[in-house]
Design an enzyme around this catalytic site. Structure first.
Site, PDB file in Angstrom:
ATOM      1  N   GLY A 184       8.950   1.539   2.942  1.00 33.93           N
ATOM      2  CA  GLY A 184       8.010   1.866   3.562  1.00 33.93           C
ATOM      3  C   GLY A 184       6.995   1.544   2.275  1.00 33.93           C
TER       4      GLY A 184
ATOM      5  N   ASP B  40      -2.127  -0.754   7.521  1.00 39.16           N
ATOM      6  CA  ASP B  40      -1.603  -2.041   5.940  1.00 39.16           C
ATOM      7  C   ASP B  40      -2.915  -3.020   6.475  1.00 39.16           C
ATOM      8  OD1 ASP B  40       0.458   0.404   6.673  1.00 39.16           O
ATOM      9  OD2 ASP B  40       1.933  -1.129   7.577  1.00 39.16           O
TER      10      ASP B  40
ATOM     11  N   GLU C   5       0.079   9.925   8.538  1.00 42.83           N
ATOM     12  CA  GLU C   5       0.745  10.036   8.917  1.00 42.83           C
ATOM     13  C   GLU C   5       1.245   9.246  10.251  1.00 42.83           C
ATOM     14  OE1 GLU C   5       2.072   6.984   6.800  1.00 42.83           O
ATOM     15  OE2 GLU C   5       2.597   8.590   5.587  1.00 42.83           O
ATOM     16  N   HIS C   6       1.712   8.075  10.640  1.00 40.90           N
ATOM     17  CA  HIS C   6       1.684   7.658  12.534  1.00 40.90           C
ATOM     18  C   HIS C   6       0.636   8.505  12.602  1.00 40.90           C
ATOM     19  CE1 HIS C   6       5.589   6.118  12.743  1.00 40.90           C
ATOM     20  NE2 HIS C   6       6.356   7.614  11.325  1.00 40.90           N
TER      21      HIS C   6
ATOM     22  N   ARG D 150       0.623  -1.215   0.272  1.00 43.16           N
ATOM     23  CA  ARG D 150       0.071  -0.144   0.037  1.00 43.16           C
ATOM     24  C   ARG D 150       1.116   1.207   0.141  1.00 43.16           C
ATOM     25  NH1 ARG D 150       2.275   2.042   2.831  1.00 43.16           N
ATOM     26  NH2 ARG D 150       2.935   2.004   5.637  1.00 43.16           N
TER      27      ARG D 150
ATOM     28  N   SER E 226       4.514  -1.300   2.795  1.00 41.90           N
ATOM     29  CA  SER E 226       3.899  -2.477   2.952  1.00 41.90           C
ATOM     30  C   SER E 226       4.223  -3.381   2.882  1.00 41.90           C
ATOM     31  CB  SER E 226       2.213  -1.681   3.601  1.00 41.90           C
ATOM     32  OG  SER E 226       2.009  -2.913   4.819  1.00 41.90           O
TER      33      SER E 226
ATOM     34  N   ASP F 169      -2.601   6.349  12.414  1.00 40.42           N
ATOM     35  CA  ASP F 169      -3.730   4.635  12.942  1.00 40.42           C
ATOM     36  C   ASP F 169      -3.851   4.579  14.272  1.00 40.42           C
ATOM     37  OD1 ASP F 169      -0.784   4.036  12.277  1.00 40.42           O
ATOM     38  OD2 ASP F 169      -2.309   2.549  11.350  1.00 40.42           O
TER      39      ASP F 169
ATOM     40  N   LYS G 297      10.838  -1.371  10.445  1.00 42.67           N
ATOM     41  CA  LYS G 297      10.487  -1.189  11.735  1.00 42.67           C
ATOM     42  C   LYS G 297      10.168  -2.197  12.750  1.00 42.67           C
ATOM     43  CE  LYS G 297       6.331  -1.221  10.279  1.00 42.67           C
ATOM     44  NZ  LYS G 297       4.612  -0.815   9.913  1.00 42.67           N
TER      45      LYS G 297
END
Length: 482
Positions: A143, A190, A49-50, A43, A145, A52, A234
């Site tokens: 990045g 994601d 961003e950051h 995705r 996913s 969820d 991550k």
């Protein structure tokens, strides 16, 4: 979702030569043909961003790049995993003894996350063994996913092999939880888009409860992904989990200052909900309550009226015990402002004003600035790539002087740039996403290749897979051979 008989796959989703090659490699590896296949897409997050894991809606779309797994259920209660990429080593384990190593996030551990999540959900005592061959077209650590797509695909494979059924929403929620087995405190974007995506539309993904709303992107622009070629995993670094913890601590300090039950509050969205105020009002509260200077653990304890021992045992996660300072003001400010940008992005897409593309582009630029300055999840290469995509920085002082003297030339220079550009994914490496006028796409791709990839031998080597246009793709599914 996957308990029904698998359907034939639309030809355009997975190219027949790729499928045939995967089948041939499977037969060569395991001595028999696969019984079914599962596919889960990567995705790109257009904005949001950051946020969820803070409880706020995000706006991603699935991309064509995916994880594809060929599967044969077996009677041995052993799962054997292989990869078409020889740099990823084979792995096998008993399906009754799943061990996930958090300290070494190897590729097979992501598969085991999805496998374990489905097993535990159904309480499977004697789960079906499987031979699996994986093929991936999502650039790893970019990045986009790839890891979550693998978790989702593994969950789907396990579901199908054991003859169980779940809705797409249930699958997304299980895979979100199960990816935490590897130590990443993700929020669910994601996995949700991987299952809920539909061809031709982005999605507004909301949480608690999980739901997805179509967002039709305006015509006249194409989204382009560019890989900075800086890898970021991550699960292999602490950057991501530190940000999650900083948001949790900011939640507790904001809650305490407003007389809320701060011990029960975990997400910044919870504070807004309990107070019943707007995002703009939450930004004002952040300014009033939190200070821009980093907080020490001792100061946090003083604000909350707790001991250091309680902070470490009750609030900080196990891998956060050695972190000594926390930037709460900056993280909260990013989250509340980014949440507002997501809603504004959706509104513009829905209303489609004449200047929609310019308005969306401005939101993307603001998002990147906030990610860079407030959330500090960018890196020099990402910043440079965004500048190149936007053509924000002339290449020399002489050119800059010419642009000042002849503004029309500046406009001519800028017309091949993106309307908006930002980092996408966790950050600290990985990719940018840019919104480019469709009629300028070829020139844009040529200019970015020349300015970013052809100036570096290492980037040039992966150039072909690093810069590509994309459109909203279809979500995860199981299928048989056509």
């Amino acid at each position: 979702m996957a308990g029904d008989s698998p359907s034939a796959l639309p030809v355009q989703l997975v190219e027949q030569p790729r499928l045939q090659k995967l089948k041939e490699m499977f037969i060569s590896k395991f001595g028999s043909a696969p019984k079914f296949y599962a596919r889960a897409p990567g995705r790109v997050n257009l904005i949001g961003e950051h946020i969820d894991y803070c409880g706020y809606a995000v706006l991603p779309m699935a991309i064509e790049q995916d994880i594809l797994i060929a599967v044969e259920p077996v009677q041995t209660q052993v799962v054997q995993l292989a990869n078409t990429n020889s740099s990823y080593l084979d792995f096998s384990t008993s399906v009754n003894n799943i061990q996930i190593n958090k300290t070494k996030p190897q590729w097979h551990n992501y598969f085991l996350c999805g496998l374990k999540g489905i097993q535990e959900h159904f309480g499977l005592n004697n789960p079906t063994g499987m031979n699996c061959l994986l093929d991936g077209t999502i650039p790893p650590s970019s990045g986009l996913s790839s890891s979550s797509a693998l978790v989702c695909c593994a969950g789907l494979v396990t579901l199908r092999a054991n003859g169980k059924t779940l809705s797409k929403v249930e699958l997304a929620e299980i895979c979100t939880k199960s990816e935490r087995y590897i130590g990443t405190e993700g929020g669910g974007m994601d996995q949700s888009i991987s299952f809920l995506a539909e061809e031709g539309t982005a999605k507004l993904i909301e949480f608690s409860p999980l739901r997805a709303t179509d967002v039709r992107l305006p015509s006249g622009a194409t989204f382009v992904i560019a890989n900075s070629c800086v890898e970021m995993n991550k699960a292999a670094t602490s950057h991501y989990n530190i940000r999650v913890m900083e948001c949790r601590l900011a939640t507790k300090l904001l809650s305490k200052s407003k007389g809320l039950e701060w011990r029960k509050m975990l997400r910044l969205h919870d504070v807004q909900t309990k107070l019943g105020v707007s995002l703009e009002e939450m930004l004002t509260i952040v300014e009033e309550v939190l200070h821009p200077e980093p907080y020490s653990a001792e100061e946090i304890c003083k604000c909350l009226g707790i001991s250091l021992e309680e902070l470490h045992s009750q609030i900080l996660s196990q891998n956060m015990q050695d972190v000594s300072t926390f930037k709460l003001y900056q993280r909260a400010k990013h989250v509340y402002s980014e949440a507002a940008r997501v809603l504004e992005f959706q509104k513009i897409c829905c209303e489609a004003p004449a200047n929609a593309l310019q308005l969306l582009g401005e939101l993307m630029k603001q998002s990147h600035i906030s990610c860079r300055e407030m959330y500090e999840c960018s890196c020099p290469e990402l910043d440079r790539l965004v500048d190149i995509c936007l053509l924000e920085k002339p290449q020399s002082n002489l050119l800059h002087g010419l642009f000042l003297l002849f503004p029309s030339r500046d406009q001519e220079h800028r017309q091949f740039g993106a309307i908006g550009s930002r980092l996408t994914g966790a950050g600290w490496g990985g990719c940018t996403v840019s919104m480019v006028p469709t009629d300028k796409l070829n020139t844009f791709l040529k200019n970015v290749k020349k300015a970013y990839y052809q100036t570096d031998g290492q980037r040039l080597a992966v150039d072909n897979n690093s810069l590509f246009a994309t459109k909203p793709g279809r979500g995860a599914l199981v299928f048989a051979e056509a």
